[in-house]
Design a protein around this motif. Sequence first.
Motif, PDB file in Angstrom:
ATOM      1  N   GLU A 101      -3.448   7.907  -5.777  1.00  0.00           N
ATOM      2  CA  GLU A 101      -3.781   8.732  -4.608  1.00  0.00           C
ATOM      3  C   GLU A 101      -4.442  10.010  -5.083  1.00  0.00           C
ATOM      4  O   GLU A 101      -4.211  10.476  -6.210  1.00  0.00           O
ATOM      5  CB  GLU A 101      -2.522   9.080  -3.806  1.00  0.00           C
ATOM      6  CG  GLU A 101      -2.114   7.993  -2.844  1.00  0.00           C
ATOM      7  CD  GLU A 101      -1.058   8.485  -1.867  1.00  0.00           C
ATOM      8  OE1 GLU A 101      -0.761   7.751  -0.929  1.00  0.00           O
ATOM      9  OE2 GLU A 101      -0.537   9.599  -2.042  1.00  0.00           O
TER      10      GLU A 101
ATOM     11  N   ARG B  49       2.202   6.008  -4.497  1.00  0.00           N
ATOM     12  CA  ARG B  49       1.746   5.884  -3.123  1.00  0.00           C
ATOM     13  C   ARG B  49       2.847   6.363  -2.195  1.00  0.00           C
ATOM     14  O   ARG B  49       4.027   6.131  -2.437  1.00  0.00           O
ATOM     15  CB  ARG B  49       1.400   4.430  -2.796  1.00  0.00           C
ATOM     16  CG  ARG B  49       0.559   3.727  -3.857  1.00  0.00           C
ATOM     17  CD  ARG B  49      -0.785   4.366  -4.044  1.00  0.00           C
ATOM     18  NE  ARG B  49      -1.710   3.939  -2.992  1.00  0.00           N
ATOM     19  CZ  ARG B  49      -2.868   4.518  -2.755  1.00  0.00           C
ATOM     20  NH1 ARG B  49      -3.201   5.568  -3.458  1.00  0.00           N
ATOM     21  NH2 ARG B  49      -3.660   4.072  -1.818  1.00  0.00           N
ATOM     22  N   THR B  50       2.432   7.003  -1.113  1.00  0.00           N
ATOM     23  CA  THR B  50       3.427   7.570  -0.206  1.00  0.00           C
ATOM     24  C   THR B  50       3.899   6.569   0.850  1.00  0.00           C
ATOM     25  O   THR B  50       4.995   6.701   1.379  1.00  0.00           O
ATOM     26  CB  THR B  50       2.842   8.799   0.508  1.00  0.00           C
ATOM     27  OG1 THR B  50       1.598   8.448   1.104  1.00  0.00           O
ATOM     28  CG2 THR B  50       2.647   9.946  -0.475  1.00  0.00           C
ATOM     29  N   THR B  51       3.103   5.566   1.210  1.00  0.00           N
ATOM     30  CA  THR B  51       3.491   4.611   2.254  1.00  0.00           C
ATOM     31  C   THR B  51       3.170   3.192   1.819  1.00  0.00           C
ATOM     32  O   THR B  51       2.344   2.968   0.912  1.00  0.00           O
ATOM     33  CB  THR B  51       2.752   4.894   3.575  1.00  0.00           C
ATOM     34  OG1 THR B  51       1.352   4.653   3.380  1.00  0.00           O
ATOM     35  CG2 THR B  51       2.972   6.325   4.041  1.00  0.00           C
ATOM     36  N   GLU B  52       3.818   2.228   2.473  1.00  0.00           N
ATOM     37  CA  GLU B  52       3.544   0.810   2.188  1.00  0.00           C
ATOM     38  C   GLU B  52       2.093   0.466   2.508  1.00  0.00           C
ATOM     39  O   GLU B  52       1.464  -0.327   1.805  1.00  0.00           O
ATOM     40  CB  GLU B  52       4.492  -0.083   2.999  1.00  0.00           C
ATOM     41  CG  GLU B  52       5.943  -0.015   2.564  1.00  0.00           C
ATOM     42  CD  GLU B  52       6.149  -0.529   1.148  1.00  0.00           C
ATOM     43  OE1 GLU B  52       5.365  -1.405   0.719  1.00  0.00           O
ATOM     44  OE2 GLU B  52       7.066  -0.055   0.469  1.00  0.00           O
ATOM     45  N   GLU B  53       1.552   1.071   3.586  1.00  0.00           N
ATOM     46  CA  GLU B  53       0.168   0.803   3.950  1.00  0.00           C
ATOM     47  C   GLU B  53      -0.779   1.243   2.845  1.00  0.00           C
ATOM     48  O   GLU B  53      -1.749   0.548   2.505  1.00  0.00           O
ATOM     49  CB  GLU B  53      -0.185   1.523   5.260  1.00  0.00           C
ATOM     50  CG  GLU B  53       0.483   0.973   6.501  1.00  0.00           C
ATOM     51  CD  GLU B  53       1.954   1.357   6.597  1.00  0.00           C
ATOM     52  OE1 GLU B  53       2.364   2.281   5.854  1.00  0.00           O
ATOM     53  OE2 GLU B  53       2.682   0.726   7.382  1.00  0.00           O
ATOM     54  N   ARG B  54      -0.486   2.366   2.253  1.00  0.00           N
ATOM     55  CA  ARG B  54      -1.368   2.861   1.195  1.00  0.00           C
ATOM     56  C   ARG B  54      -1.212   2.058  -0.098  1.00  0.00           C
ATOM     57  O   ARG B  54      -2.103   2.092  -0.952  1.00  0.00           O
ATOM     58  CB  ARG B  54      -1.073   4.339   0.931  1.00  0.00           C
ATOM     59  CG  ARG B  54      -1.512   5.249   2.065  1.00  0.00           C
ATOM     60  CD  ARG B  54      -1.368   6.701   1.703  1.00  0.00           C
ATOM     61  NE  ARG B  54      -1.892   7.563   2.749  1.00  0.00           N
ATOM     62  CZ  ARG B  54      -1.971   8.895   2.651  1.00  0.00           C
ATOM     63  NH1 ARG B  54      -1.543   9.501   1.561  1.00  0.00           N
ATOM     64  NH2 ARG B  54      -2.466   9.596   3.642  1.00  0.00           N
ATOM     65  N   MET B  55      -0.107   1.378  -0.255  1.00  0.00           N
ATOM     66  CA  MET B  55       0.073   0.533  -1.437  1.00  0.00           C
ATOM     67  C   MET B  55      -1.000  -0.541  -1.507  1.00  0.00           C
ATOM     68  O   MET B  55      -1.319  -1.054  -2.585  1.00  0.00           O
ATOM     69  CB  MET B  55       1.454  -0.127  -1.400  1.00  0.00           C
ATOM     70  CG  MET B  55       2.604   0.821  -1.641  1.00  0.00           C
ATOM     71  SD  MET B  55       2.672   1.417  -3.344  1.00  0.00           S
ATOM     72  CE  MET B  55       3.134  -0.069  -4.212  1.00  0.00           C
ATOM     73  N   GLU B  56      -1.580  -0.881  -0.342  1.00  0.00           N
ATOM     74  CA  GLU B  56      -2.558  -1.957  -0.302  1.00  0.00           C
ATOM     75  C   GLU B  56      -3.966  -1.474  -0.659  1.00  0.00           C
ATOM     76  O   GLU B  56      -4.885  -2.279  -0.777  1.00  0.00           O
ATOM     77  CB  GLU B  56      -2.573  -2.584   1.098  1.00  0.00           C
ATOM     78  CG  GLU B  56      -1.217  -3.168   1.497  1.00  0.00           C
ATOM     79  CD  GLU B  56      -1.203  -3.634   2.932  1.00  0.00           C
ATOM     80  OE1 GLU B  56      -2.245  -3.465   3.608  1.00  0.00           O
ATOM     81  OE2 GLU B  56      -0.169  -4.159   3.378  1.00  0.00           O
ATOM     82  N   THR B  57      -4.154  -0.170  -0.801  1.00  0.00           N
ATOM     83  CA  THR B  57      -5.510   0.361  -1.014  1.00  0.00           C
ATOM     84  C   THR B  57      -5.787   0.731  -2.462  1.00  0.00           C
ATOM     85  O   THR B  57      -6.865   1.224  -2.771  1.00  0.00           O
ATOM     86  CB  THR B  57      -5.728   1.607  -0.148  1.00  0.00           C
ATOM     87  OG1 THR B  57      -4.799   2.620  -0.556  1.00  0.00           O
ATOM     88  CG2 THR B  57      -5.535   1.281   1.321  1.00  0.00           C
TER      89      THR B  57
ATOM     90  N   THR C 292      -3.981   1.845  -6.635  1.00  0.00           N
ATOM     91  CA  THR C 292      -2.807   2.255  -7.409  1.00  0.00           C
ATOM     92  C   THR C 292      -2.670   3.761  -7.533  1.00  0.00           C
ATOM     93  O   THR C 292      -1.686   4.260  -8.076  1.00  0.00           O
ATOM     94  CB  THR C 292      -2.898   1.668  -8.823  1.00  0.00           C
ATOM     95  OG1 THR C 292      -4.116   2.109  -9.437  1.00  0.00           O
ATOM     96  CG2 THR C 292      -2.859   0.146  -8.782  1.00  0.00           C
TER      97      THR C 292
ATOM     98  N   THR D  96      -5.175  13.376  -9.306  1.00  0.00           N
ATOM     99  CA  THR D  96      -4.802  12.004  -8.946  1.00  0.00           C
ATOM    100  C   THR D  96      -3.378  11.743  -9.419  1.00  0.00           C
ATOM    101  O   THR D  96      -2.892  12.364 -10.369  1.00  0.00           O
ATOM    102  CB  THR D  96      -5.740  10.979  -9.596  1.00  0.00           C
ATOM    103  OG1 THR D  96      -5.668  11.125 -11.025  1.00  0.00           O
ATOM    104  CG2 THR D  96      -7.167  11.180  -9.140  1.00  0.00           C
TER     105      THR D  96
END
Length: 298
Positions: free
Chosen positions: A171, A159-167, A169, A155
Motif C-alpha cells: 500500500e 493491507r488494511t482491508t480484505e478488499e485491498r488484499m486483492e489489489t 501486496t 510503501t
Amino acid sequence: MNTEQKIANISNPAVRHEFVLLFDVTNGNPNGDPDAANAPRTDPETQLGFVTDVAIKRKVRDYLQLAHGTPMFIQSRVALNTLIEKAQGESEGKTNNKVANKDVRNTMMGSYYDIRLFGAVLSTGKVNAGQVRGPVQITFARSIDRVLPLDITITRQARTTEERMETGTTEIGRKSVLPYGLYRAHGFFNPLLGRSREEGGTGVTEDDLRLFWEALVNLFNLDRSASRGEMAVRGLYVFSHDNALGKAPAHKLFKLVNVPALGEGKAPRSFDEYAVERPQEGALPDFSGVTLTVLTEG
C-alpha cells in the motif's frame, strides 16, 4: 557547576523567571497540523515553521510522567470531568454548579502538577471548580529560518482491508517531514500566580520548578518517534530576577539571546550552521538584579 546545581539555584518560586528555549528537528515533523493533513505547521505568509505551546507542554507532561510518575490532569486515560467529580467527592465543599467550588479547585491543584504550573479549565462538567490561571506560560515556537515541508510517499507490505488484499501486496502511504528546522520559544514564570493556595495562587513549590527545568532540558530524550525525526534541545537560557515583580522587561532580556537567521537563499540542514550570541552567565551588568543561567547549550 553542573546542570543539577544550576537547576537548584534557579528553582525559587518566589521570584520571577523568563526563559528562551531553542530546539531543532531533523527529518521529522515537530508538530503536525490536523487541518493540513498533519503537515508541519507553517506561517503561510512567512513560511516560518511553528510549534504550538500545547505541544511543548505535552512534552513536559510526558517526560515527568515517564521519568517521575508525576500525576497529570491533562491525559488520555481518564475523562477530565471524572477527575473533577472525584475531587469533588474528596473535598468538603458544597455542590453548586453556578458558583465555582474553591475546595474542589484546591484539591485539583494539590493533586495535579500540570494544573499548578499551566492552569486549567475546571468547569466542563457537572462540578464547577472554575478556572486556574497558571504561573507558567509558553509562547508558540517559531523557526529561525524558513522551513520546507516535504510530503514523502512511502510503501508498506501490509493491507488494511480484505478488499485491498486483492489489489496487490503493498500500500502507498504519506509522511510529512521537514529536512531541518531550528525553533525558538519564550517562556514565563509569574511567582504571584504560583504563590501558596492560602494566598490565592496555585501553590508551586521549589520541587515543582526543579522538575520543570529538568523536563525542558530533557524534553525529547524520552519521546522518540520515527514521525518526529531527530529532535533536540539546543539551548535553554533562564533569566532570574531577585524579586517577584522583576527587575527588567522580559522582551529586553529575550533580545540578549540572539540567533541570526541565515536568510534568503539559504537552506539550513544542521544546528552547526547557526551561531548563538548571548552574554556571559551570571549577573547581567546592564540589568541589575537579573542573572542568566544556561542550563544546556549546543
